[in-house]
Enzyme design. Structure first.
Site, PDB file in Angstrom:
ATOM      1  CB  ALA A  64      -0.894  -0.016   1.229  1.00 12.60           C
ATOM      2  N   GLY A 107       0.748  -5.241   0.802  1.00 10.35           N
ATOM      3  CA  GLY A 107      -0.454  -5.380  -0.027  1.00 10.35           C
ATOM      4  C   GLY A 107      -0.145  -5.981  -1.390  1.00 10.35           C
ATOM      5  CD  GLU A 110      -1.981  -8.085   2.773  1.00 10.35           C
ATOM      6  OE1 GLU A 110      -1.866  -6.892   2.396  1.00 10.35           O
ATOM      7  OE2 GLU A 110      -2.421  -8.405   3.882  1.00 10.35           O
ATOM      8  CD  GLU A 130       2.046  -5.894   5.569  1.00 11.38           C
ATOM      9  OE1 GLU A 130       2.923  -6.743   5.833  1.00 11.38           O
ATOM     10  OE2 GLU A 130       1.233  -6.038   4.643  1.00 11.38           O
TER      11      GLU A 130
END
Ligand code: DAK
Length: 256
Positions: A64, A107, A110, A130
């Site tokens: 992200a 992300g 993911e 993260e």
């Protein structure tokens, strides 16, 4: 026209490139919403049989967008639709292949795991870093990584934030195939072309049966698979596929 994606279509295969090279393809809401806006209509197109999602040589996606996220509050994060947009990507019924070169982090990892399988270049690096930012995975990393690679490796990756190279990722089940970096997209397109040429009902039920393996007890999964198998004998494609084999010709699947 999307700003953050490049989309091309060859026959039944749609190739989507995430295109934010200055930000290492960091994922913001715009990327997610352009992705689902582009793919949701194609998901219902009977001529489309497979999606391939890729980035560039440096990064599939580095997670992200940290610069956009940094100042947000708990209330902002709770209110915004960021996870829901990616859930819509995950829910697309058309098979999705992630073609990964470079970094697939946070992300980005993911997102690759939301695809049906991952084809990676030798130089690909996967990670859920993260923890280094004071947060944890938020769009499925703790769940999907654990299911794919098991508790020990998932804990290692998520608690230390270390990256995993392509060879390790293949050996532990995160990645389906590792190929030379410059062959990743072609290999994914080749696999996608094969999938797109098969019977659509058979492909759809095959995906659903495999996905059931993660969500149900073995006995229920076996029953689900058996019923799906039996139901395919109601299709014209099953008659055509078997007739073509017996007549030593290529089948012509129509999705009927
Ligand atoms: N966001 C924003 N910019 C990024 C970025 C990112 N994730 N990753 C890289 N960049 C930018 C860098 O800031 C740099 O920009 P400039 O300084 O040139 O302006 C440029 O891309 C090149 O990066 P580097 O200079 O760092 O390049 P290196 O080759 O040295 O390193 C790297 C590449 C990918 C190893 C490094 O950039 C890196 O560690 N990036 C961060 C990786 C990361 O921590 N990813 C996880 C992000 S957190 C949510 C649920 C989930 C999430 C969010 C919300 N909700 C439930 C709401 C997901 C969270 C995450 O993914």
């Amino acid at each position: 026209m999307p700003d953050t994606l490049k989309i091309s279509r060859t026959g039944g295969v749609v190739l989507v490139r995430i295109d934010r090279p200055k930000q290492m393809n960091a994922l913001n809401f715009q990327v997610g919403s352009e992705l689902v806006s582009a793919l949701e209509p194609l998901d219902n197109d009977p001529e489309v049989g497979c999606f391939v999602l890729t980035g560039n040589e440096a990064a599939f996606a580095a997670g992200a967008d940290i610069k956009e996220m940094q100042a947000k509050t708990f209330g902002d994060m709770l209110a915004e639709d960021y996870p829901a947009i990616w859930e819509r990507f995950g829910a697309l019924r058309t098979p999705k292949i992630a073609a990964v070169n470079g970094y697939a982090l946070g992300g980005g990892c993911e997102l690759a795991m939301m695809c049906d399988f991952i084809i990676a270049g030798e130089g690909a690096q996967f990670g859920q870093p993260e923890i280094k930012l004071g947060i944890i995975p938020g769009i499925g990393g703790s769940q999907r990584l654990t299911r794919l690679v098991g508790r020990a490796k998932a804990m290692d990756m998520i608690l230390t934030g270390r990256m995993m190279g392509a060879a390790e990722a293949e050996s532990c089940g995160l990645v389906a195939r590792v190929v030379a970096d410059d062959k990743v997209v072609d290999t994914a397109l080749d696999a996608a072309g094969r999938i797109a040429a098969y019977s659509k009902p058979a492909v759809q039920l095959a995906r659903e049966a495999v996905n059931r393996a993660e969500e149900s007890a073995l006995s229920e999964g076996l029953l689900f698979e058996r019923r799906m198998f039996q139901s395919l004998f109601a299709t014209h494609d099953q008659k055509e596929g078997m007739a073509a084999f017996i007549e030593k010709r290529k089948p012509k699947f129509t999705g009927k």
